[in-house]
Design a protein around this motif. Structure first.
Motif, PDB file in Angstrom:
ATOM      1  N   LEU A  80       6.881 -16.205  -5.003  1.00 15.57           N
ATOM      2  CA  LEU A  80       5.894 -15.481  -4.007  1.00 15.57           C
ATOM      3  C   LEU A  80       6.213 -14.226  -3.584  1.00 15.57           C
ATOM      4  CD1 LEU A  80       4.819 -18.729  -1.691  1.00 15.57           C
ATOM      5  CD2 LEU A  80       3.459 -17.455  -3.381  1.00 15.57           C
ATOM      6  N   LEU A  81       7.519 -13.891  -3.261  1.00 17.30           N
ATOM      7  CA  LEU A  81       7.587 -12.491  -2.950  1.00 17.30           C
ATOM      8  C   LEU A  81       7.608 -11.552  -4.215  1.00 17.30           C
ATOM      9  CD1 LEU A  81      11.038 -12.967  -0.817  1.00 17.30           C
ATOM     10  CD2 LEU A  81       8.868 -12.255   0.058  1.00 17.30           C
ATOM     11  N   ILE A  82       8.003 -11.953  -5.260  1.00 15.25           N
ATOM     12  CA  ILE A  82       7.818 -10.996  -6.584  1.00 15.25           C
ATOM     13  C   ILE A  82       6.211 -10.859  -6.762  1.00 15.25           C
ATOM     14  CG2 ILE A  82       7.934 -10.783  -9.055  1.00 15.25           C
ATOM     15  CD1 ILE A  82      10.584 -12.542  -8.728  1.00 15.25           C
ATOM     16  N   LEU A  83       5.513 -12.011  -6.602  1.00 13.92           N
ATOM     17  CA  LEU A  83       4.095 -11.823  -6.579  1.00 13.92           C
ATOM     18  C   LEU A  83       3.527 -11.077  -5.493  1.00 13.92           C
ATOM     19  CD1 LEU A  83       1.981 -13.126  -8.566  1.00 13.92           C
ATOM     20  CD2 LEU A  83       1.615 -14.810  -6.757  1.00 13.92           C
ATOM     21  N   PHE A  84       3.983 -10.969  -4.451  1.00 13.90           N
ATOM     22  CA  PHE A  84       3.399 -10.210  -3.549  1.00 13.90           C
ATOM     23  C   PHE A  84       3.905  -8.635  -3.679  1.00 13.90           C
ATOM     24  CE2 PHE A  84       4.135  -7.990   0.485  1.00 13.90           C
ATOM     25  CZ  PHE A  84       2.931  -8.092   1.096  1.00 13.90           C
ATOM     26  N   VAL A  85       5.030  -8.522  -4.155  1.00 14.09           N
ATOM     27  CA  VAL A  85       5.516  -7.173  -4.318  1.00 14.09           C
ATOM     28  C   VAL A  85       4.532  -6.653  -5.770  1.00 14.09           C
ATOM     29  CG1 VAL A  85       7.275  -5.642  -5.567  1.00 14.09           C
ATOM     30  CG2 VAL A  85       7.930  -7.216  -3.502  1.00 14.09           C
ATOM     31  N   GLN A  86       4.406  -7.362  -6.798  1.00 14.53           N
ATOM     32  CA  GLN A  86       3.546  -7.021  -7.902  1.00 14.53           C
ATOM     33  C   GLN A  86       2.132  -6.530  -7.484  1.00 14.53           C
ATOM     34  OE1 GLN A  86       4.389 -10.320 -10.404  1.00 14.53           O
ATOM     35  NE2 GLN A  86       5.274  -8.813 -12.011  1.00 14.53           N
ATOM     36  N   ALA A  87       1.556  -7.554  -6.577  1.00 15.77           N
ATOM     37  CA  ALA A  87       0.155  -7.295  -6.163  1.00 15.77           C
ATOM     38  C   ALA A  87       0.031  -6.163  -5.325  1.00 15.77           C
ATOM     39  CB  ALA A  87      -0.292  -8.356  -5.358  1.00 15.77           C
ATOM     40  N   SER A  88       1.011  -5.839  -4.522  1.00 11.78           N
ATOM     41  CA  SER A  88       0.966  -4.524  -3.537  1.00 11.78           C
ATOM     42  C   SER A  88       1.063  -3.400  -4.612  1.00 11.78           C
ATOM     43  CB  SER A  88       2.274  -4.452  -2.449  1.00 11.78           C
ATOM     44  OG  SER A  88       2.083  -5.988  -1.747  1.00 11.78           O
ATOM     45  N   VAL A  89       1.872  -3.344  -5.307  1.00 11.94           N
ATOM     46  CA  VAL A  89       2.018  -2.282  -6.411  1.00 11.94           C
ATOM     47  C   VAL A  89       0.827  -1.973  -6.943  1.00 11.94           C
ATOM     48  CG1 VAL A  89       3.260  -1.434  -8.582  1.00 11.94           C
ATOM     49  CG2 VAL A  89       4.560  -2.445  -6.511  1.00 11.94           C
ATOM     50  N   TRP A  90      -0.095  -2.954  -7.495  1.00 12.04           N
ATOM     51  CA  TRP A  90      -1.054  -2.563  -8.279  1.00 12.04           C
ATOM     52  C   TRP A  90      -2.181  -2.248  -7.230  1.00 12.04           C
ATOM     53  CZ3 TRP A  90      -1.278  -1.783 -13.180  1.00 12.04           C
ATOM     54  CH2 TRP A  90      -0.268  -2.456 -13.801  1.00 12.04           C
ATOM     55  N   GLN A  91      -2.256  -2.925  -5.891  1.00  3.80           N
ATOM     56  CA  GLN A  91      -3.071  -2.345  -5.050  1.00  3.80           C
ATOM     57  C   GLN A  91      -3.207  -0.900  -4.838  1.00  3.80           C
ATOM     58  OE1 GLN A  91      -3.146  -4.847  -1.372  1.00  3.80           O
ATOM     59  NE2 GLN A  91      -5.474  -4.802  -1.374  1.00  3.80           N
ATOM     60  N   SER A  92      -2.027  -0.525  -4.581  1.00  5.71           N
ATOM     61  CA  SER A  92      -1.595   0.996  -4.457  1.00  5.71           C
ATOM     62  C   SER A  92      -1.955   2.057  -5.550  1.00  5.71           C
ATOM     63  CB  SER A  92      -0.003   1.214  -4.287  1.00  5.71           C
ATOM     64  OG  SER A  92       0.515   0.497  -2.987  1.00  5.71           O
ATOM     65  N   LEU A  93      -1.843   1.311  -6.767  1.00  7.46           N
ATOM     66  CA  LEU A  93      -2.050   2.146  -8.012  1.00  7.46           C
ATOM     67  C   LEU A  93      -3.491   2.374  -8.049  1.00  7.46           C
ATOM     68  CD1 LEU A  93       0.589   0.762 -10.453  1.00  7.46           C
ATOM     69  CD2 LEU A  93       0.501   3.183  -9.653  1.00  7.46           C
ATOM     70  N   TYR A  94      -4.251   1.100  -7.992  1.00  5.48           N
ATOM     71  CA  TYR A  94      -5.748   1.365  -7.993  1.00  5.48           C
ATOM     72  C   TYR A  94      -6.400   2.193  -6.787  1.00  5.48           C
ATOM     73  CZ  TYR A  94      -6.466  -1.693 -12.006  1.00  5.48           C
ATOM     74  OH  TYR A  94      -6.628  -2.367 -13.176  1.00  5.48           O
ATOM     75  N   GLY A  95      -5.713   2.028  -5.519  1.00  9.01           N
ATOM     76  CA  GLY A  95      -6.287   2.733  -4.616  1.00  9.01           C
ATOM     77  C   GLY A  95      -7.783   2.134  -4.338  1.00  9.01           C
ATOM     78  N   GLN A  96      -8.683   3.379  -4.221  1.00  6.14           N
ATOM     79  CA  GLN A  96     -10.026   3.057  -4.123  1.00  6.14           C
ATOM     80  C   GLN A  96     -10.846   3.065  -5.296  1.00  6.14           C
ATOM     81  OE1 GLN A  96     -11.179   2.187  -1.117  1.00  6.14           O
ATOM     82  NE2 GLN A  96      -9.205   2.495  -0.265  1.00  6.14           N
ATOM     83  N   GLY A  97     -10.072   3.061  -6.504  1.00 10.41           N
ATOM     84  CA  GLY A  97     -10.731   3.104  -7.772  1.00 10.41           C
ATOM     85  C   GLY A  97     -11.096   1.659  -8.393  1.00 10.41           C
ATOM     86  N   ASP A  98     -12.304   1.407  -9.261  1.00 14.73           N
ATOM     87  CA  ASP A  98     -12.665   0.428  -9.528  1.00 14.73           C
ATOM     88  C   ASP A  98     -11.962   0.078 -10.874  1.00 14.73           C
ATOM     89  OD1 ASP A  98     -14.198   0.045  -7.343  1.00 14.73           O
ATOM     90  OD2 ASP A  98     -15.899   1.018  -8.432  1.00 14.73           O
ATOM     91  N   LEU A  99     -11.756   0.870 -11.670  1.00 12.40           N
ATOM     92  CA  LEU A  99     -11.207   0.631 -13.050  1.00 12.40           C
ATOM     93  C   LEU A  99      -9.969   1.639 -13.443  1.00 12.40           C
ATOM     94  CD1 LEU A  99     -14.497   0.326 -14.973  1.00 12.40           C
ATOM     95  CD2 LEU A  99     -13.009  -1.566 -14.486  1.00 12.40           C
ATOM     96  N   VAL A 100      -8.948   1.091 -14.038  1.00 13.38           N
ATOM     97  CA  VAL A 100      -8.066   1.762 -14.706  1.00 13.38           C
ATOM     98  C   VAL A 100      -7.789   1.461 -16.057  1.00 13.38           C
ATOM     99  CG1 VAL A 100      -5.450   2.311 -14.585  1.00 13.38           C
ATOM    100  CG2 VAL A 100      -6.504   2.213 -12.407  1.00 13.38           C
ATOM    101  N   ALA A 101      -7.840   2.418 -16.994  1.00 13.28           N
ATOM    102  CA  ALA A 101      -8.075   2.350 -18.404  1.00 13.28           C
ATOM    103  C   ALA A 101      -8.927   0.928 -18.863  1.00 13.28           C
ATOM    104  CB  ALA A 101      -6.487   1.933 -18.909  1.00 13.28           C
TER     105      ALA A 101
END
Length: 265
Positions: free
Chosen positions: A33-54
């Motif tokens: 769950l911790l790994i899942l949380f870290v991955q989700a947080s990283v992706w959330q930061s990368l996306y920011g307010q954007g709807d799509l990436v690639a």
């Protein structure tokens, strides 16, 4: 038959054995769950307010991460078990049994994998879906094809791991084999970073290797990024890789048996 009953009993015994390690199960679930949380947080930061990436939405990426956690539990490691048997000296005892050594280790690992799927991967995936969101399958047919592809992918991994495990007959240690195996799957299988975000040249390299067909292709089908009509080709490619890897496994096992005979094992 008696042989099927034997393997069935072995699977059940392995399943029950894992239930004795409840603290280990809890720790593994929390770490997952911790790994899942870290991955989700990283992706959330990368996306920011954007709807799509690639061309990929945040919801698709999070769904990919959650499903990947579940599919990871389907990976059984018979090769790792064989490597341990070689180094502990238990292999000779196993080879004296009137059963297929590969199937013996596959059955043992299958029981363990079933336990972790039911009591670890499924609860972790459900909690991850509740916490971070989760997209439904593109269609009922996509869900069915996803399930078939996921099972074929698990077979690809099991045969690849089994073949890699035979390296223990020539090496003094096998920890780096497991590390190298995981590195190949992480890079060319898209388990660390989805292949959607790879440059075109690297994506094309992945198309010619078996690793993306372990779990990435199944998730692609689930999300509808591979059309139902095209999914049949994916399944055929997976079957092709299973046949190729089975042939390679038989060749390396034959070489390993010759080495045992030469050494008087």
């Amino acid at each position: 038959s008696a042989m099927f009953a034997f393997y069935g009993t072995l699977i059940l015994k392995s399943f029950r054995t894992q239930s004795a390690y409840r603290v280990n199960l809890l720790i593994t679930m929390v770490s997952g769950l911790l790994i899942l949380f870290v991955q989700a947080s990283v992706w959330q930061s990368l996306y920011g307010q954007g709807d799509l990436v690639a061309g990929v939405s945040f919801a698709q990426t999070i769904t990919y991460v959650v499903i990947n956690v579940f599919l990871r539990s389907l990976r059984i490691m018979p090769g790792n078990a064989i490597g341990n048997a070689v180094y502990t000296g238990r292999l000779g005892e196993d080879m004296l049994r009137p059963v297929n050594l590969a199937l013996l280790n596959v059955a043992s690992q299958l029981g363990q994998g079933m336990f972790f799927t039911v009591f670890l991967a499924m609860p972790t995936a459900v909690l991850g879906a509740l916490l971070f969101g989760f997209l439904p399958p593109a269609s009922a047919m996509a869900l069915l094809l996803f399930a078939i592809s996921a099972l074929l992918g698990a077979a690809i991994f099991a045969i690849f791991d089994l073949t890699a495990g035979y390296m223990a007959f020539w090496l003094t240690g096998d920890w780096f084999v497991s590390w190298f195996e995981e590195a190949l799957i992480s890079l060319f299988g898209g388990t660390l970073l989805p292949i959607w975000f790879y440059p075109d040249w690297l994506s094309r390299v992945c198309d010619w290797l078996p690793f993306k067909y372990i779990s990435f292709s199944a998730i692609d089908i689930y999300l509808g990024r591979v059309a139902v009509a095209d999914a049949a080709l994916v399944l055929l490619i997976q079957l092709g890789w299973i046949a190729i890897l089975l042939g390679l496994e038989r060749l390396i096992w034959s070489a390993a048996q010759r080495k045992i005979t030469v050494q008087g094992g």
